[in-house]
Design a protein around this motif. Structure first.
Motif, PDB file in Angstrom:
ATOM      1  N   LEU A 197       0.889  -1.156  -0.015  1.00  0.00           N
ATOM      2  CA  LEU A 197      -0.100   0.059   0.034  1.00  0.00           C
ATOM      3  C   LEU A 197       0.959   1.405   0.027  1.00  0.00           C
ATOM      4  N   TYR A 198       1.741   1.300   0.873  1.00  0.00           N
ATOM      5  CA  TYR A 198       2.765   2.534   0.941  1.00  0.00           C
ATOM      6  C   TYR A 198       3.295   2.601  -0.257  1.00  0.00           C
ATOM      7  N   LEU A 201       0.825   4.209  -2.912  1.00  0.00           N
ATOM      8  CA  LEU A 201       0.589   5.773  -2.497  1.00  0.00           C
ATOM      9  C   LEU A 201       1.841   6.414  -2.709  1.00  0.00           C
ATOM     10  N   LEU A 236       5.187   9.313   2.799  1.00  0.00           N
ATOM     11  CA  LEU A 236       4.786   8.244   2.050  1.00  0.00           C
ATOM     12  C   LEU A 236       6.148   7.340   1.852  1.00  0.00           C
ATOM     13  N   GLN A 432      -6.213  11.086  -0.929  1.00  0.00           N
ATOM     14  CA  GLN A 432      -5.331   9.663  -0.759  1.00  0.00           C
ATOM     15  C   GLN A 432      -4.687   9.454   0.459  1.00  0.00           C
ATOM     16  N   ARG A 433      -4.634  10.750   1.448  1.00  0.00           N
ATOM     17  CA  ARG A 433      -4.430  10.453   2.891  1.00  0.00           C
ATOM     18  C   ARG A 433      -5.492   9.837   3.653  1.00  0.00           C
ATOM     19  N   GLY A 436      -5.554   6.193   2.230  1.00  0.00           N
ATOM     20  CA  GLY A 436      -4.303   5.318   2.936  1.00  0.00           C
ATOM     21  C   GLY A 436      -4.429   5.057   4.227  1.00  0.00           C
ATOM     22  N   LYS A 439      -7.265   2.389   4.952  1.00  0.00           N
ATOM     23  CA  LYS A 439      -6.777   1.119   4.499  1.00  0.00           C
ATOM     24  C   LYS A 439      -5.715   0.739   5.577  1.00  0.00           C
TER      25      LYS A 439
END
Length: 468
Positions: A197-198, A201, A236, A432-433, A436, A439
């Protein structure tokens, strides 16, 4: 030569005693794997025992200790490791399992040893040796202690429960290893997802930085806007590095539990978000109290203490010592042979094992209370695990619903921004923040749920590498 001949005769008699004892040993029953039932353990110990009425039949033991499943330290199949691969590796390589298996073997050896009768003693007897051949007596003697009161059988009954307890402790240790492997497996699996995920992102943020720099050159973005996107990307990237370290730590924990700390880091095959079992309190508690190896070991301890009371009660029955003497030559009666027989019995006047009986009865009470304490402790521990399980399950369900909408919205705004549409750069960063963090929260809840499920399924047994 005369002494040697006499000793040869004594050894021949001793061999005959050995054959007789071996025949007796073959006729005795020996114990096998003992499985206790709560009903049997709940039977109260009798207040007194009449040795003549003892008719306990001892179960026959396995000739060899139980062999644990063996597996290679590397899975046979190439590619990603599965949970099944790791469980087999742990059963073979985790030292705590081998240690518990060795304790079972030790208990089986103790069972054999405590039921063996005392060995006879054979020797040379010479009397009036200084009479210059006038009254010398040369002979051999055999001394044997006869154990009475069924002590040897009771010894084995006590040892059989110790053997059973060791087997329950082995089963508990195997379950601890399985639970630890499952927890560590899902920790690594979810750490993989967090790292992925990171990376997703941070890659997207990199594209936004490049896009914003391009727009800045065209005069459509200000420098502060570009800096804002750049800072977001750096956060990120830092998160990605931390996620990598978290995954490495989780892998090291998995490798040590498996028993191979040098296991090379690899990607695991599995889905942490696959279908789950819906655990219910009543069913889980009933299963725990009826199948827990901890309960089985405690029941075996109660039975051991009850048999120890019976063993203590017959201790006061004296053993008989018999000694036979054969004089091959007695010069005092013209060189003819004669013999003697001695029988000795200790008189239980002062020591009737009074203290030993009280001690054994106290140990029964302590073992029974320990069983009750364990049942309450298991219920208390299960309540705490169920609280974590319920919280994690609730969070996971809610986050899963949120993520479906957030993912679609985030992708839509990214496309609009790249296409020069209505989406603003700030909106994309905020989405996005939010996406993320949501999630990550979902993955944290999923990891907690998987841990709680592993503990419930594993009968609350974990921590296989902790000393016991």
């Amino acid at each position: 030569m005369r002494v040697i001949s006499l000793l040869s005769l004594g050894l021949a008699l001793f061999s005959g005693c050995q054959v007789a004892s071996q025949v007796t040993a073959r006729n005795e029953s020996s114990p096998a794997t003992l499985r206790l039932s709560p009903a049997a353990a709940a039977t109260p110990a009798p207040s007194s025992v009449q040795p003549a009425q003892f008719q306990g039949e001892i179960p026959k033991p396995a000739s060899e200790p139980e062999t644990l499943p063996q597996a290679a330290l590397r899975p046979a199949t190439e590619g990603a490791l599965t949970l099944s691969d790791l469980e087999q590796m742990a059963m073979s390589a985790n030292p705590s399992v081998a240690r518990a298996a060795a304790q079972v073997q030790a208990a089986s050896g103790n069972y054999t040893q405590v039921g063996l009768p005392p060995n006879p003693t054979v020797g040379y007897s010479g009397q009036q040796i200084g009479s210059r051949g006038l009254a010398e007596q040369d002979g051999v003697f055999i001394n044997q202690e006869i154990v009475r009161g069924g002590k040897l059988k009771l010894n084995r009954q006590v040892a059989a429960q110790e053997w059973a307890r060791a087997e329950h402790e082995l089963a508990a240790q195997q379950q601890r290893v399985m639970t630890d492997v499952r927890i560590a497996f899902y920790n690594v699996l979810i750490a993989q997802s967090q790292e992925d995920l990171y990376k997703e992102l941070s890659d997207n943020a990199k594209a936004l930085v490049e896009y914003s720099e391009k727009l800045q050159k065209a005069g459509e973005r200000t420098r502060p806007e570009v800096i804002q996107v750049t800072i977001e990307r750096e956060k990120l990237v830092t998160g990605l590095r931390n996620a990598g370290r978290r995954r490495s730590a989780a892998w090291q924990e998995l490798a040590t539990v498996v028993g191979d700390p040098r296991l090379p880091q690899a990607r695991l095959a599995g889905d942490a978000d696959e279908s789950h079992t819906d655990y219910q309190w009543d069913a889980s508690l009933q299963r725990l109290l009826s199948t827990s190896p901890e309960i089985g070991a405690a029941l075996a301890n109660v039975e051991r203490a009850r048999w120890a009371v019976q063993r203590a009660l017959v201790e006061k029955i004296p053993n008989v010592t018999v000694q036979g003497l054969v004089n091959a030559r007695d010069n005092g009666i013209g060189g003819r042979s004669d013999g003697a027989l001695t029988i000795g019995v200790p008189l239980p006047l002062w020591n009737r094992n009074q203290g030993g009986v009280v001690q054994a009865q106290g140990q029964v009470m302590a073992a029974e209370r320990a069983l009750e304490q364990l049942e309450l402790d298991l219920q208390n521990r299960l309540a705490l695990v169920f609280e974590r399980y319920g919280n994690a399950r609730d969070y996971e369900d809610r986050y899963e619903k949120l993520l479906k909408g957030l993912t679609d919205e985030w992708l839509k705004r990214n496309e609009e921004l790249r296409a020069g549409g209505e989406a603003s750069q700030l909106d994309v960063i905020l989405f996005q923040r939010t996406y993320g963090q949501t999630k990550l929260d979902y993955l944290d809840a999923l990891r907690e749920r998987r841990r709680a499920e592993a503990e419930i399924e594993g009968l609350l047994l974990s921590g296989s590498l902790q000393s016991r």
